[in-house]
Design a protein around this motif. Sequence first.
Motif, PDB file in Angstrom:
ATOM      1  N   VAL A   1       0.819  -1.212   0.000  1.00 53.71           N
ATOM      2  CA  VAL A   1       0.000   0.000   0.000  1.00 53.71           C
ATOM      3  C   VAL A   1       0.855   1.265   0.000  1.00 53.71           C
ATOM      4  CG1 VAL A   1      -1.786   1.290   1.209  1.00 53.71           C
ATOM      5  CG2 VAL A   1      -1.873  -1.201   1.148  1.00 53.71           C
ATOM      6  N   LEU A   2       1.792   1.355   0.920  1.00 61.52           N
ATOM      7  CA  LEU A   2       2.602   2.564   1.023  1.00 61.52           C
ATOM      8  C   LEU A   2       3.533   2.709  -0.171  1.00 61.52           C
ATOM      9  CD1 LEU A   2       3.500   2.465   4.829  1.00 61.52           C
ATOM     10  CD2 LEU A   2       1.742   3.829   3.688  1.00 61.52           C
ATOM     11  N   LEU A   3       4.060   1.604  -0.644  1.00 57.06           N
ATOM     12  CA  LEU A   3       4.977   1.663  -1.778  1.00 57.06           C
ATOM     13  C   LEU A   3       4.254   2.084  -3.045  1.00 57.06           C
ATOM     14  CD1 LEU A   3       7.776   1.315  -2.885  1.00 57.06           C
ATOM     15  CD2 LEU A   3       7.405  -1.167  -2.986  1.00 57.06           C
ATOM     16  N   VAL A   4       3.077   1.526  -3.287  1.00 57.66           N
ATOM     17  CA  VAL A   4       2.292   1.937  -4.446  1.00 57.66           C
ATOM     18  C   VAL A   4       1.936   3.419  -4.341  1.00 57.66           C
ATOM     19  CG1 VAL A   4       0.060   1.694  -5.592  1.00 57.66           C
ATOM     20  CG2 VAL A   4       1.382  -0.337  -5.005  1.00 57.66           C
ATOM     21  N   GLY A   5       1.567   3.854  -3.145  1.00 57.79           N
ATOM     22  CA  GLY A   5       1.251   5.267  -2.949  1.00 57.79           C
ATOM     23  C   GLY A   5       2.428   6.162  -3.280  1.00 57.79           C
ATOM     24  N   ALA A   6       3.624   5.727  -2.899  1.00 55.93           N
ATOM     25  CA  ALA A   6       4.821   6.508  -3.208  1.00 55.93           C
ATOM     26  C   ALA A   6       5.060   6.571  -4.714  1.00 55.93           C
ATOM     27  CB  ALA A   6       6.033   5.898  -2.499  1.00 55.93           C
ATOM     28  N   TRP A   7       4.910   5.439  -5.388  1.00 52.56           N
ATOM     29  CA  TRP A   7       5.094   5.437  -6.839  1.00 52.56           C
ATOM     30  C   TRP A   7       4.059   6.306  -7.533  1.00 52.56           C
ATOM     31  CZ3 TRP A   7       5.698  -0.556  -6.714  1.00 52.56           C
ATOM     32  CH2 TRP A   7       7.046  -0.887  -6.459  1.00 52.56           C
ATOM     33  N   GLU A   8       2.829   6.286  -7.025  1.00 47.80           N
ATOM     34  CA  GLU A   8       1.788   7.116  -7.627  1.00 47.80           C
ATOM     35  C   GLU A   8       2.139   8.598  -7.540  1.00 47.80           C
ATOM     36  OE1 GLU A   8      -1.000   6.341  -9.214  1.00 47.80           O
ATOM     37  OE2 GLU A   8      -0.883   4.166  -9.017  1.00 47.80           O
ATOM     38  N   GLU A   9       2.943   8.951  -6.546  1.00 48.55           N
ATOM     39  CA  GLU A   9       3.369  10.344  -6.382  1.00 48.55           C
ATOM     40  C   GLU A   9       4.707  10.624  -7.052  1.00 48.55           C
ATOM     41  OE1 GLU A   9       3.367  11.127  -2.226  1.00 48.55           O
ATOM     42  OE2 GLU A   9       1.194  10.879  -2.008  1.00 48.55           O
ATOM     43  N   GLY A  10       5.219   9.636  -7.811  1.00 47.10           N
ATOM     44  CA  GLY A  10       6.444   9.853  -8.578  1.00 47.10           C
ATOM     45  C   GLY A  10       7.729   9.412  -7.910  1.00 47.10           C
ATOM     46  N   TYR A  11       7.651   8.661  -6.827  1.00 47.18           N
ATOM     47  CA  TYR A  11       8.849   8.225  -6.108  1.00 47.18           C
ATOM     48  C   TYR A  11       9.709   7.308  -6.974  1.00 47.18           C
ATOM     49  CZ  TYR A  11      11.707   5.796  -2.595  1.00 47.18           C
ATOM     50  OH  TYR A  11      12.745   5.251  -1.883  1.00 47.18           O
ATOM     51  N   GLU A  12      11.024   7.525  -6.955  1.00 49.03           N
ATOM     52  CA  GLU A  12      11.957   6.694  -7.718  1.00 49.03           C
ATOM     53  C   GLU A  12      13.209   6.404  -6.903  1.00 49.03           C
ATOM     54  OE1 GLU A  12      12.784   8.503 -11.478  1.00 49.03           O
ATOM     55  OE2 GLU A  12      10.736   8.243 -12.232  1.00 49.03           O
ATOM     56  N   GLY A  13      13.076   6.221  -5.610  1.00 50.86           N
ATOM     57  CA  GLY A  13      14.230   6.053  -4.740  1.00 50.86           C
ATOM     58  C   GLY A  13      14.679   4.617  -4.560  1.00 50.86           C
ATOM     59  N   CYS A  14      15.339   4.366  -3.422  1.00 46.67           N
ATOM     60  CA  CYS A  14      15.981   3.075  -3.166  1.00 46.67           C
ATOM     61  C   CYS A  14      14.996   1.994  -2.728  1.00 46.67           C
ATOM     62  CB  CYS A  14      17.061   3.252  -2.100  1.00 46.67           C
ATOM     63  SG  CYS A  14      16.439   3.876  -0.519  1.00 46.67           S
TER      64      CYS A  14
END
Length: 415
Positions: A325-338
């Motif tokens: 859930v949290l990881l998908v949410g981060a990707w939806e906001e453009g996250y591209e980190g580690c």
Amino acid sequence: MKKVIALLLAFLMCFALLACGQKAEPAPSKDDTTPADTTPDKQEETPADTTPADETPADETPAEEPEGGEEEPAAEGKFPGYFDDDVDHYARDKYTLCYAMPMETSMHDEYLEGFYKIQEKYNFELVFSNSNNDAEQYVQNIEIMAAKKVDGFFIDCPNAVCGRVKELLEEIGIPYIAFNSPLYDENNHMACPGVIQDGASCGEATAEWFCNHYKEYWGDIDPKEVTMLTLTSSSYPEFAKRSNGAKEVFLKYFPGNDVQEIDMTGKGVAADGAYDMVTPVITTQPDVKYWYIQCGVDNWGQGAARAVEGAGLEKNSMVCSVGNVLLVGAWEEGYEGCWCCGAYTTNLDLAVPAVSGLIALIDGRATPDTLWKERAIPGDSYGDEYGIWYSLVSAMTKDNYKNLVADAEERYGLK
């Protein structure tokens, strides 16, 4: 006179027996022959899901496998409690099913959403209780919801009260299955049928992905320079299984490499706890060139990623977690980190079999002893006394997570 009559009767009997012995016995006809296992009494004695040991049920043959996991097979109507049962769910009154949650997190909200998606299809109304991480309140909530006349329970039980919850449910007499978390007996085996994620498979899925993709992030590095760090909890067996599954795969690819462990017992599942525990570990070991950080839950993944980024080590670290859930949410906001991979089970891959199984129990088409028993694995670490539906687990990345959701919707006829 009596002797004469007796001799006459004896003569007649011998003649009859001789005639019978010379007469050929007729072959039985199909109309005369009824196999023993098709009589009404036999059908009541033999559950519908009993399969001979030398016969492989049709529903255990996997279809095309998606990336990172095995496709859950269709049941073809052979056993009760499958999503494609030949059952008219609208031939009965609407059921009220209760999800008994231990707490409400983004993960539990995702499970609720999965149930909501299929209410209409399976003709039920979902209600839920939330004990806010209070084990005593969890027990009380079951009593409260039972008094409201719910038809069945999805039990996501805290380990500390598994025994009491089992006793209470048996006393109440309302059908139930374990959901998400195992309902353990005194031997740490499943105490009822359940739909759960296999902890070892979750760890294995992410570790396999890491071992096959780390060069895409770090280049052609020396494998001996990779150190694994796991976040687990000694007080929760499921986290230990996730951690151990990942470690076994890692050491298969990186034999002899250093594996370190952080026990998160007492820190809960909050991201802040992971941040506080990971930061001193990675900042006090400058000799470690590359960190593979494996987290037992996505909240810890989020905290570990923040710790890595705060230490300026994001180019030398890869974080994987169980949960989405949290990881998908981060990707939806453009996250591209580690933080780059999660062990993913869609909410439908949990909700659909859980609803199908619980309704089969309520309908009386299955019992706790027969539900999914064909899926029981002899010698399973969770025990083989009851049927366990292990949900589909995939290695989820930014590139495939949308396809995994779409595939689940198509798999269960929701598109």
